[in-house]
Design a protein around this motif. Structure first.
Motif, PDB file in Angstrom:
ATOM      1  N   ALA A 170       0.360  -1.166  -0.297  1.00  0.00           N
ATOM      2  CA  ALA A 170      -0.204   0.243  -0.076  1.00  0.00           C
ATOM      3  C   ALA A 170       0.677   1.037  -0.173  1.00  0.00           C
ATOM      4  O   ALA A 170       0.628   2.206  -1.019  1.00  0.00           O
ATOM      5  CB  ALA A 170      -1.160   0.050   1.261  1.00  0.00           C
ATOM      6  N   GLU A 171       2.122   0.938   0.585  1.00  0.00           N
ATOM      7  CA  GLU A 171       2.702   2.624   0.819  1.00  0.00           C
ATOM      8  C   GLU A 171       3.366   2.718  -0.532  1.00  0.00           C
ATOM      9  O   GLU A 171       3.403   4.436  -0.728  1.00  0.00           O
ATOM     10  CB  GLU A 171       4.432   2.455   2.048  1.00  0.00           C
ATOM     11  N   ARG A 172       3.530   1.286  -1.566  1.00  0.00           N
ATOM     12  CA  ARG A 172       4.838   1.976  -2.642  1.00  0.00           C
ATOM     13  C   ARG A 172       3.090   1.761  -3.794  1.00  0.00           C
ATOM     14  O   ARG A 172       3.402   1.574  -5.207  1.00  0.00           O
ATOM     15  CB  ARG A 172       4.843   1.039  -2.779  1.00  0.00           C
ATOM     16  N   ASN A 173       2.104   2.147  -3.440  1.00  0.00           N
ATOM     17  CA  ASN A 173       1.331   2.077  -3.960  1.00  0.00           C
ATOM     18  C   ASN A 173       0.792   1.097  -5.559  1.00  0.00           C
ATOM     19  O   ASN A 173      -0.078   0.557  -6.392  1.00  0.00           O
ATOM     20  CB  ASN A 173       0.702   3.433  -5.341  1.00  0.00           C
ATOM     21  N   ILE A 174       1.320  -0.171  -4.403  1.00  0.00           N
ATOM     22  CA  ILE A 174       1.598  -1.248  -5.510  1.00  0.00           C
ATOM     23  C   ILE A 174       0.003  -2.237  -4.758  1.00  0.00           C
ATOM     24  O   ILE A 174      -0.557  -2.842  -3.882  1.00  0.00           O
ATOM     25  CB  ILE A 174       2.367  -2.110  -4.904  1.00  0.00           C
ATOM     26  N   PRO A 175      -0.720  -2.829  -6.021  1.00  0.00           N
ATOM     27  CA  PRO A 175      -1.997  -3.315  -5.285  1.00  0.00           C
ATOM     28  C   PRO A 175      -1.943  -4.641  -5.043  1.00  0.00           C
ATOM     29  O   PRO A 175      -0.723  -5.946  -5.388  1.00  0.00           O
ATOM     30  CB  PRO A 175      -1.974  -3.908  -7.452  1.00  0.00           C
ATOM     31  N   SER A 177      -3.607  -8.541  -3.187  1.00  0.00           N
ATOM     32  CA  SER A 177      -4.323  -9.029  -2.439  1.00  0.00           C
ATOM     33  C   SER A 177      -4.121 -10.784  -1.952  1.00  0.00           C
ATOM     34  O   SER A 177      -3.270 -11.058  -3.276  1.00  0.00           O
ATOM     35  CB  SER A 177      -5.735  -9.427  -3.453  1.00  0.00           C
ATOM     36  N   GLU A 178      -4.948 -11.301  -1.049  1.00  0.00           N
ATOM     37  CA  GLU A 178      -4.474 -12.965  -0.542  1.00  0.00           C
ATOM     38  C   GLU A 178      -5.050 -13.882  -1.877  1.00  0.00           C
ATOM     39  O   GLU A 178      -3.794 -14.509  -1.711  1.00  0.00           O
ATOM     40  CB  GLU A 178      -5.370 -12.759   0.904  1.00  0.00           C
ATOM     41  N   GLU A 179      -5.710 -13.152  -2.742  1.00  0.00           N
ATOM     42  CA  GLU A 179      -5.551 -14.746  -3.965  1.00  0.00           C
ATOM     43  C   GLU A 179      -4.392 -14.573  -4.756  1.00  0.00           C
ATOM     44  O   GLU A 179      -4.214 -15.329  -4.889  1.00  0.00           O
ATOM     45  CB  GLU A 179      -7.095 -14.042  -4.587  1.00  0.00           C
ATOM     46  N   MET A 180      -3.785 -14.161  -4.550  1.00  0.00           N
ATOM     47  CA  MET A 180      -2.773 -13.664  -5.596  1.00  0.00           C
ATOM     48  C   MET A 180      -1.867 -15.134  -5.420  1.00  0.00           C
ATOM     49  O   MET A 180      -1.830 -15.039  -4.519  1.00  0.00           O
ATOM     50  CB  MET A 180      -1.587 -12.574  -5.915  1.00  0.00           C
ATOM     51  N   ARG A 181      -1.543 -15.297  -6.670  1.00  0.00           N
ATOM     52  CA  ARG A 181      -0.741 -16.207  -6.779  1.00  0.00           C
ATOM     53  C   ARG A 181       0.526 -16.349  -8.034  1.00  0.00           C
ATOM     54  O   ARG A 181       0.447 -15.944  -8.619  1.00  0.00           O
ATOM     55  CB  ARG A 181      -1.302 -18.089  -7.267  1.00  0.00           C
ATOM     56  N   PHE A 182       1.084 -16.627  -6.739  1.00  0.00           N
ATOM     57  CA  PHE A 182       3.001 -16.184  -8.173  1.00  0.00           C
ATOM     58  C   PHE A 182       3.625 -17.814  -7.765  1.00  0.00           C
ATOM     59  O   PHE A 182       3.844 -18.721  -7.085  1.00  0.00           O
ATOM     60  CB  PHE A 182       4.194 -15.777  -6.821  1.00  0.00           C
ATOM     61  N   LEU A 183       4.441 -17.819  -8.894  1.00  0.00           N
ATOM     62  CA  LEU A 183       4.982 -19.020 -10.065  1.00  0.00           C
ATOM     63  C   LEU A 183       6.594 -18.136  -9.927  1.00  0.00           C
ATOM     64  O   LEU A 183       7.257 -18.052 -10.337  1.00  0.00           O
ATOM     65  CB  LEU A 183       4.858 -19.818 -10.541  1.00  0.00           C
TER      66      LEU A 183
END
Length: 282
Positions: A170-175, A177-183
């Motif tokens: 939030a401080e860096r204005n980056i979206p 959410s808990e649902e995000m998944r990464f590989l």
């Protein structure tokens, strides 16, 4: 704010200057001029926010002055005060972008209302300009901020818990959410086929990074490639589906990338595909 009153009637100017309670609507300084020459000198010496100006004056009209002001000081708002209800004057004033056109004698309450509106317009435009500058900053620097965000997570500068990651994003204005998944995909340079200086090797690493972003990540919004040092890079790919074909496609991209690096960057590359994880567990 700073105000300039321009009128060849000295008594009118002095009366206006003394009768209005300028400080109550945010005017700190009121300058006065009795002809165009004096007005231009004041403009060149002071940042004038609002100009109150007569139209018909012996040494040049207010319309001529407004034309000059619009060219040299376009942020100044101009209000005309005139004894003549001439449609041509009003039409020219509007075409030149004057804020309002008032007939003398004007009620002080009416003049105050117009000045307050002009001030509000200036403040609004100033805010929009500031937001525009911020917008340009984000466009230019957002990729750097996102890269720093991921590196801070990897180096545990940001604690590996949901609340800390959410706050940092939030401080860096980056979206986020808990649902995000990464590989994660670890890219390792095994060897270069020709001798490289340290500087040339760094240049080659940046070239490999850009190539990985194009071939593996493809779109900036879908991930990022980080330089980890020691000939290692990390591609973080956004992963929205659990379908097997998506993993198969990723493997094909990695194979094509390995082949491309061998052909264009004279090196052997290995790609290690990790397991899907949320931003919390990366």
């Amino acid at each position: 704010m700073q105000m300039l009153i321009v009128d060849d009637e000295i008594l009118f100017v002095e009366g206006l200057k003394s009768d209005l309670h300028w400080e109550t609507f945010g005017v700190a300084t009121v300058h006065t001029a009795y002809n165009i020459r004096q007005a231009k000198e004041i403009f060149e010496a002071h940042p004038i926010d609002i100009m109150l100006c007569d139209i018909e004056m012996p040494q040049g009209s207010g319309l001529e002055l407004l034309t000059w002001v619009r060219e040299h000081y376009p942020k100044t708002e101009s209000i005309f005060l005139t004894c003549h209800a001439d449609f041509k004057f009003a039409q020219q004033a509007i075409q030149l972008g004057c804020f309002d056109y008032l007939l003398k004698p004007v009620a002080l309450s009416q003049l105050e209302e117009v000045i307050v509106k002009a001030k509000a317009k200036i403040n609004k435009e100033s805010e929009l300009q500031q937001y525009s500058r911020y917008g340009q900053f984000w466009v230019q620097h957002q990729p750097i901020l996102i890269e720093r965000f991921w590196l801070d997570i990897l180096h545990e500068t940001i604690p590996s818990n949901l609340e800390a990651i959410r706050e940092s994003a939030a401080e860096r204005n980056i979206p986020f959410s808990e649902e995000m998944r990464f590989l994660p995909v670890l890219i390792s340079v095994q060897r270069f086929y020709k001798e490289l200086s340290l500087r040339d090797e760094k240049i080659m690493e940046y070239a490999i990074q850009n190539s990985a972003e194009e071939m593996i990540v493809e779109h900036k919004e879908k991930g990022q490639v980080l330089l980890l040092g020691s000939r290692n890079l990390l591609a973080i790919v956004s992963w929205d589906q659990e379908a097997e074909p998506e993993m198969k496609l990723l493997k094909q991209k990695c194979e094509a990338f390995i082949s491309s690096c061998r052909q264009f960057f004279y090196c052997d590359i290995s790609c290690y595909i990790g397991n899907r994880a949320s931003g919390v567990c990366t």
